[in-house]
Design a protein around this motif. Structure first.
Motif, PDB file in Angstrom:
ATOM      1  N   LEU A  46      26.058  65.966  41.813  1.00 42.56           N
ATOM      2  CA  LEU A  46      25.228  64.782  42.886  1.00 42.56           C
ATOM      3  C   LEU A  46      26.283  64.232  44.145  1.00 42.56           C
ATOM      4  CD1 LEU A  46      22.695  62.862  43.097  1.00 42.56           C
ATOM      5  CD2 LEU A  46      23.702  61.336  41.303  1.00 42.56           C
ATOM      6  N   ALA A  47      27.585  63.981  43.311  1.00 43.57           N
ATOM      7  CA  ALA A  47      28.213  63.539  44.311  1.00 43.57           C
ATOM      8  C   ALA A  47      28.564  65.063  45.557  1.00 43.57           C
ATOM      9  CB  ALA A  47      29.641  63.909  44.383  1.00 43.57           C
ATOM     10  N   LEU A  48      28.608  66.214  45.418  1.00 44.39           N
ATOM     11  CA  LEU A  48      27.889  67.342  46.487  1.00 44.39           C
ATOM     12  C   LEU A  48      27.212  67.190  47.450  1.00 44.39           C
ATOM     13  CD1 LEU A  48      29.823  69.862  44.840  1.00 44.39           C
ATOM     14  CD2 LEU A  48      30.751  68.919  46.264  1.00 44.39           C
ATOM     15  N   ALA A  49      25.808  67.222  47.092  1.00 45.71           N
ATOM     16  CA  ALA A  49      24.600  67.015  47.295  1.00 45.71           C
ATOM     17  C   ALA A  49      24.795  65.683  48.069  1.00 45.71           C
ATOM     18  CB  ALA A  49      23.518  66.228  46.386  1.00 45.71           C
ATOM     19  N   MET A  50      25.250  64.506  48.167  1.00 43.41           N
ATOM     20  CA  MET A  50      25.384  63.659  48.985  1.00 43.41           C
ATOM     21  C   MET A  50      26.579  63.946  49.985  1.00 43.41           C
ATOM     22  SD  MET A  50      26.156  59.943  47.284  1.00 43.41           S
ATOM     23  CE  MET A  50      25.095  59.202  45.907  1.00 43.41           C
ATOM     24  N   ALA A  51      27.824  64.887  49.998  1.00 41.60           N
ATOM     25  CA  ALA A  51      28.479  65.038  50.871  1.00 41.60           C
ATOM     26  C   ALA A  51      27.400  66.154  51.664  1.00 41.60           C
ATOM     27  CB  ALA A  51      29.674  65.919  50.685  1.00 41.60           C
ATOM     28  N   VAL A  52      26.533  67.174  51.482  1.00 36.96           N
ATOM     29  CA  VAL A  52      25.959  68.010  52.170  1.00 36.96           C
ATOM     30  C   VAL A  52      24.961  67.121  52.973  1.00 36.96           C
ATOM     31  CG1 VAL A  52      23.499  69.362  52.316  1.00 36.96           C
ATOM     32  CG2 VAL A  52      25.506  69.238  50.813  1.00 36.96           C
ATOM     33  N   ALA A  86      22.020  58.606  42.753  1.00 39.88           N
ATOM     34  CA  ALA A  86      20.792  59.418  43.487  1.00 39.88           C
ATOM     35  C   ALA A  86      19.773  57.927  44.015  1.00 39.88           C
ATOM     36  CB  ALA A  86      20.004  59.768  42.597  1.00 39.88           C
ATOM     37  N   LEU A  87      19.448  56.273  43.083  1.00 41.58           N
ATOM     38  CA  LEU A  87      18.119  56.092  44.363  1.00 41.58           C
ATOM     39  C   LEU A  87      18.897  55.585  45.219  1.00 41.58           C
ATOM     40  CD1 LEU A  87      16.277  55.155  41.096  1.00 41.58           C
ATOM     41  CD2 LEU A  87      15.929  56.145  42.426  1.00 41.58           C
ATOM     42  N   VAL A  88      20.081  55.073  44.910  1.00 43.53           N
ATOM     43  CA  VAL A  88      20.649  54.031  46.256  1.00 43.53           C
ATOM     44  C   VAL A  88      20.292  54.859  47.609  1.00 43.53           C
ATOM     45  CG1 VAL A  88      22.939  52.822  47.650  1.00 43.53           C
ATOM     46  CG2 VAL A  88      22.119  53.040  45.245  1.00 43.53           C
ATOM     47  N   GLY A  89      20.815  55.924  47.076  1.00 45.89           N
ATOM     48  CA  GLY A  89      20.493  56.703  48.532  1.00 45.89           C
ATOM     49  C   GLY A  89      18.996  57.960  48.829  1.00 45.89           C
ATOM     50  N   TYR A  90      18.517  57.414  47.500  1.00 44.73           N
ATOM     51  CA  TYR A  90      16.840  57.956  47.907  1.00 44.73           C
ATOM     52  C   TYR A  90      16.302  58.327  49.266  1.00 44.73           C
ATOM     53  CZ  TYR A  90      12.295  58.483  46.955  1.00 44.73           C
ATOM     54  OH  TYR A  90      11.028  59.367  46.815  1.00 44.73           O
ATOM     55  N   PHE A  91      16.342  57.063  50.330  1.00 49.27           N
ATOM     56  CA  PHE A  91      15.889  57.452  51.219  1.00 49.27           C
ATOM     57  C   PHE A  91      16.620  58.248  52.883  1.00 49.27           C
ATOM     58  CE2 PHE A  91      11.914  55.364  50.525  1.00 49.27           C
ATOM     59  CZ  PHE A  91      11.923  54.387  51.325  1.00 49.27           C
ATOM     60  N   GLU A 111      26.137  56.461  52.641  1.00 45.81           N
ATOM     61  CA  GLU A 111      27.218  56.387  52.839  1.00 45.81           C
ATOM     62  C   GLU A 111      27.767  55.159  51.355  1.00 45.81           C
ATOM     63  OE1 GLU A 111      28.322  54.099  56.336  1.00 45.81           O
ATOM     64  OE2 GLU A 111      29.659  52.951  55.084  1.00 45.81           O
ATOM     65  N   ALA A 112      26.807  54.003  51.450  1.00 48.52           N
ATOM     66  CA  ALA A 112      26.484  53.332  50.653  1.00 48.52           C
ATOM     67  C   ALA A 112      26.383  54.288  48.859  1.00 48.52           C
ATOM     68  CB  ALA A 112      25.065  51.903  50.628  1.00 48.52           C
ATOM     69  N   ALA A 113      25.665  54.942  48.722  1.00 45.22           N
ATOM     70  CA  ALA A 113      25.603  55.960  47.450  1.00 45.22           C
ATOM     71  C   ALA A 113      26.884  56.198  47.444  1.00 45.22           C
ATOM     72  CB  ALA A 113      24.415  56.638  47.480  1.00 45.22           C
ATOM     73  N   SER A 114      27.473  57.260  48.518  1.00 44.94           N
ATOM     74  CA  SER A 114      28.664  57.779  48.008  1.00 44.94           C
ATOM     75  C   SER A 114      29.956  57.388  47.783  1.00 44.94           C
ATOM     76  CB  SER A 114      29.329  59.380  49.162  1.00 44.94           C
ATOM     77  OG  SER A 114      29.455  58.032  50.326  1.00 44.94           O
ATOM     78  N   LYS A 115      29.902  56.200  48.490  1.00 40.67           N
ATOM     79  CA  LYS A 115      31.681  54.833  47.704  1.00 40.67           C
ATOM     80  C   LYS A 115      30.885  54.313  46.343  1.00 40.67           C
ATOM     81  CE  LYS A 115      31.990  53.329  52.578  1.00 40.67           C
ATOM     82  NZ  LYS A 115      32.321  52.119  53.257  1.00 40.67           N
ATOM     83  N   TYR A 116      29.427  54.264  46.593  1.00 41.28           N
ATOM     84  CA  TYR A 116      28.852  53.719  44.793  1.00 41.28           C
ATOM     85  C   TYR A 116      29.781  54.727  43.804  1.00 41.28           C
ATOM     86  CZ  TYR A 116      25.742  51.583  40.979  1.00 41.28           C
ATOM     87  OH  TYR A 116      25.576  50.857  40.276  1.00 41.28           O
ATOM     88  N   ALA A 164      20.523  66.588  37.964  1.00 42.36           N
ATOM     89  CA  ALA A 164      19.391  67.898  39.250  1.00 42.36           C
ATOM     90  C   ALA A 164      18.566  66.767  39.541  1.00 42.36           C
ATOM     91  CB  ALA A 164      18.990  68.754  37.837  1.00 42.36           C
ATOM     92  N   VAL A 165      18.152  66.653  38.925  1.00 40.61           N
ATOM     93  CA  VAL A 165      16.970  65.569  39.641  1.00 40.61           C
ATOM     94  C   VAL A 165      17.213  64.534  41.262  1.00 40.61           C
ATOM     95  CG1 VAL A 165      14.768  63.763  39.439  1.00 40.61           C
ATOM     96  CG2 VAL A 165      15.588  65.240  37.970  1.00 40.61           C
ATOM     97  N   GLY A 166      18.153  63.752  41.088  1.00 44.74           N
ATOM     98  CA  GLY A 166      18.911  63.755  41.872  1.00 44.74           C
ATOM     99  C   GLY A 166      19.169  64.622  42.849  1.00 44.74           C
ATOM    100  N   LEU A 167      20.144  65.159  42.519  1.00 44.40           N
ATOM    101  CA  LEU A 167      20.365  65.845  43.527  1.00 44.40           C
ATOM    102  C   LEU A 167      18.924  67.071  44.689  1.00 44.40           C
ATOM    103  CD1 LEU A 167      23.200  68.437  43.719  1.00 44.40           C
ATOM    104  CD2 LEU A 167      20.760  70.232  43.582  1.00 44.40           C
TER     105      LEU A 167
END
Lengths: 119, 489, 229
Positions: A94-100, B143-148, B155-160, C74-77
């Protein structure tokens, strides 16, 4: 240093945890933070496995029906670590997806520059 | 008799069904969380009478504790599950109309799994099981915080995520040390063993576990992630995070500190921390110009209040703290839902853009006012009953230190009243800015908001039954002997 | 400045941890439940691998939570990497070497076989659903690296994931309905130890978990790879 010598596995595992924490606290690049997280998870998992060890113990599998249960190590920490590794992988993915996605938006992964949200 | 394990198993099964349903119809996936919450509500109503008198212990797999995992469906757990189902239902109906972008199927799946995680945390009787379900809750919320996928949300989701994952690592480390010391993971068994040894030796695992859980429970100073995450998330997710996730985190902290560890010294420390959190949160909220950020800081303040009340550790104050938790879930959830559409229609998150909203969106403004007044603690709303209970029980406990802390907490409440009143006043009495857009909120939003508002009023006018049930829940939390006796053979 | 604060915090944590170590002597665990699992695992669950008996027998609820965590990730990704329009453009990476392309074609079925062996024999030898699933995902990773242009079918993968999870929950509910009143009770016969078809519901759970995890991790790899093209 008998204490150090007898607890060397614990020390190693906790050392990894501290290294991981240090990386997360000090580094600014998101990928490095994620790597630090992974190191920290590895350290915690190693610590858990080390907790279950008993001297002279063998793997808790009855490959022969006559194996002695008393000579086996504790299976519970191994089961816990199995779960913990999977959870660690999940967070990592999940973290890597956010990084991407962050890189796509900002072009950089330096968390000092990704500071749009004011307090 | 319905087994409490169904409160977790059925929503989980429905969650696994969502991808299959999604292949047939994408819109139908939104109905699955609603179905799950309705099922849970019905199940809670059926289980609650039995659980209030005597906690139900479910042995998973049939193994006797401490050799198997067991669920502890006592009054606290079942009431919490009911609250989760209620709030979950309201927000999932709201989300039907609100969530239109992104991978909708995945949103509903993540949302349902968040609720499953929350249910698991409040019902489990095993420390490692708590960790696993806690992770389900946390990861789905990251995952839901960064959903949109917008800049702020990511940014908020990654810090969280980074802060939450560090917390989870510390939690796991604490659990590992606990296992090494006592050789068991069952909460009741641990309580029995810690009771006999106790004291300083368990301080390190206690500190690690409280820190780990405290990140999600947003205890100061571990709550740096909250203002960003709760304000940048989609509005229904802000409502669920403020309404369920931090509450469940607080439950986990309370369960570990009170029932498992029985650590009086930690509770005294948490009392001070709670009071400090109230002041810090409310003062920051007062200075905000962005409505969602203001509500997020207000959540921090409320968490501090609940923590303070729980840590005073008298039956009345713990029940009052739980009551405050409930009224916060209803009130803050309602505020975020209402704010969601107000922001959507006005196009901006600044408080000044809400001026005169009452003329453009009458129902939404009314429910916003109800939520705000309840949070401030005015009668006849739920917030009044809960705050009254806390103040009464703390005063009854007496002591100069306590009264001073209570004074600090009340100052925080006054500040909260000031800024929330300011917003309500802006909505009703200021003039609409020129060229502002209008448009009402759709039915899918109005129905859940009215439901929550109605509940706030009902609980506020008749707090009796709720308070009684919460007293039983408080003893569930505080009475270690009863807990151990109920679980261990 | 920040580094100093970080070091101070870490020093505090380190001291605390080292202090706690004196209570957990290395090599002499004081576990209440561990020896019991070793002694009674074979009769209670029918598995010969005690770690499996703990993971899928005594603490099966944790494993259910674990596959849910992986599912959430996986779903979150997928949700985070969701794009309404795929960026076009060709694949301008260097073509894979001949070793890789040949190897991937011949090794792929062998690795799949190995992974399947691992999860099917989880109750007999070291291994299990997650380990087998990870090996299966590595077989697909090899294909992605070597024989490019092949993709795993999305709908099919998603169905396997769902069905895997549903089988696990279904077995639990079946246990609730059938023998006894316990969720995830071992309601199928335990058979004789060391046989492939023994240990009640454990092999079934592990097959479901192995396939689910394998397909899930492959999906994760697929999403991340597609995003970088």
């Amino acid at each position: 240093m008998s204490f150090l010598e007898s607890n060397v596995y614990y020390m190693g595992a906790l050392g990894l945890v501290l290294v991981g924490l240090l990386v997360i606290l000090v580094r600014h690049n998101l990928i490095k933070m994620i790597i630090g997280l992974s190191i920290m998870d590895t350290g915690v998992n190693l610590f858990l496995v080390a907790v279950g060890y008993s001297r002279g113990g063998t793997a808790p599998i009855f490959s022969r029906a006559a194996s002695d249960p008393a000579a086996m190590v504790d299976p519970v920490p191994q089961a816990l670590v199995l779960t913990a590794i999977v959870i660690g992988v999940a967070v990592l993915a999940l973290a890597l997806a956010m990084a991407v996605r962050l890189h796509g938006h900002h072009g950089t992964l330096d968390m000092r520059k990704i500071r749009e949200l004011r307090w | 008799m319905v087994s409490p394990v169904l409160l977790i198993a059925v929503p989980l099964g429905l969650a696994f069904l969502i991808p299959l349903v999604g292949m047939a119809s994408r819109r139908a996936t939104g109905l699955m969380p609603i179905l799950a919450c309705l099922f849970n509500l019905v199940a809670v109503v059926l289980i609650l009478p039995a659980a209030l008198s005597d906690a139900i212990v479910v042995r998973i797999g049939g193994f006797a504790p401490p050799f198997g995992i067991n669920l502890y469906a006592g009054p606290l757990g079942v009431l919490f599950a009911g609250l989760i189902a209620l709030a979950g239902l309201a927000v999932s109906i709201y989300a039907l109309g609100y969530i239109r972008r992104g991978s909708i199927r995945r949103y509903h799946l993540l949302y349902l799994l968040l609720l499953v995680g929350a249910n698991g945390v409040v019902l489990t009787g095993d420390v490692f099981n708590l960790f696993v379900f806690f992770e389900i809750l946390c990861i789905s919320s990251y995952a839901l915080v960064g959903y949109f996928g917008d800049r702020g949300g990511l940014e908020a989701a990654s810090k969280y995520l980074v802060q939450g994952a560090v917390g989870s690592g510390l939690l796991l480390l604490g659990i590992g040390i606990l296992y090494g010391m006592f050789g068991t993971l069952n909460m009741a068994d641990l309580a029995a063993r810690i009771g006999s040894s106790g004291g300083m030796s368990v301080f390190v695992p206690l500190a690690l576990i409280v820190s780990g859980l405290g990140v999600e429970a947003a205890i100061f100073p571990l709550n740096a992630w909250l203002p960003d995450a709760h304000s940048s998330a989609p509005s229904p997710i802000s409502a669920i995070l403020s309404g369920i996730a931090i509450e469940v985190g607080l439950y986990a902290v309370a369960r570990m500190v009170m029932t498992v560890f029985g650590a009086e010294s930690m509770m005294a420390f948490l009392m001070f921390l709670g009071a400090a959190t109230v002041l810090a949160g409310e003062m920051c909220a007062f200075a905000q110009r962005d409505v969602k950020r203001m509500l997020a800081y207000s959540s921090i303040g409320q968490v501090g209040l609940v923590l303070f009340a729980l840590s005073v550790f008298s039956p009345g104050s713990v029940a009052g703290g739980l009551f405050q938790l409930l009224s916060h879930t209803l009130g803050k959830g309602l505020l975020f839902l209402a704010a969601g559409y107000m922001i959507y229609r006005s196009g901006s998150r600044r408080i000044s853009s809400l001026n005169g909203m009452a003329s453009r969106m009458p129902i939404t403004s009314l429910v916003f006012a109800v939520g705000a007044l309840s949070l401030i603690g005015l009668p006849p709303f739920a917030g009044f009953a809960s705050k009254l209970m806390i103040v009464g029980s703390v005063l009854a406990r007496g002591g100069t230190m306590l009264t001073l802390l209570l004074g600090a907490v009340l100052v925080g409440t006054l500040i909260e009243g000031a800024y929330l009143f300011g917003v309500v006043q802006a909505i009703y009495f200021r003039k609409t800015p020129a060229g502002a857009e209008g448009g009402r909120a759709p039915v899918s939003a109005v129905v859940p908001m009215l439901l929550l508002a109605a509940l706030i009023v009902v609980v506020g006018v008749w707090p009796g039954p709720v308070a009684e049930a919460l007293r039983a829940a408080a003893s569930d939390l505080m009475d270690r002997t009863a807990y151990m006796g109920g679980v261990l053979p | 400045m920040r580094a100093l604060v970080a070091l101070a915090v870490l020093a505090v944590i380190a001291t605390g941890l080292v202090l706690a170590l004196s209570d957990i002597p290395f090599g002499a665990p004081d576990s209440r439940v561990g020896p019991h699992y070793n002694r009674s695992g074979r009769e209670d669950t029918g598995a010969v691998n005690m770690v499996t008996s703990v993971v899928v027998g005594y603490r099966a609820f944790d494993t259910l939570g674990e596959i849910t965590v992986l599912f959430v990730a996986a779903v979150g990704l997928g949700a985070l990497l969701h794009r309404t329009s795929r960026p076009g453009g060709g694949d301008d990476r260097e073509p894979a070497s001949m070793v890789l392309t040949t190897g991937c074609r011949y090794l792929f079925p062998l690795i799949l076989l190995f992974g399947t062996y691992i999860f099917m024999h989880g109750h007999l030898t070291p291994g299990g659903g997650f380990q087998g699933g990870a090996v299966i995902a590595s077989a697909f990773l090899l294909v992605y690296l070597g024989c490019r242009g092949r993709r795993i079918g999305r709908g099919w993968a998603s169905s396997v994931e769902s069905l895997g999870g549903l089988v696990f929950v279904g077995l639990g509910l079946a246990g609730l309905a059938a023998a006894g009143h316990w969720f995830l009770s071992a309601f199928l016969p335990k058979g004789t130890p060391h046989q492939l078809f023994s240990a009640g519901i454990i092999p079934l759970i592990y097959v479901a978990v192995g396939l689910k995890v394998g397909v899930e991790l492959t999906g994760v790899i697929d999403r991340l790879m597609e995003d970088t093209q």
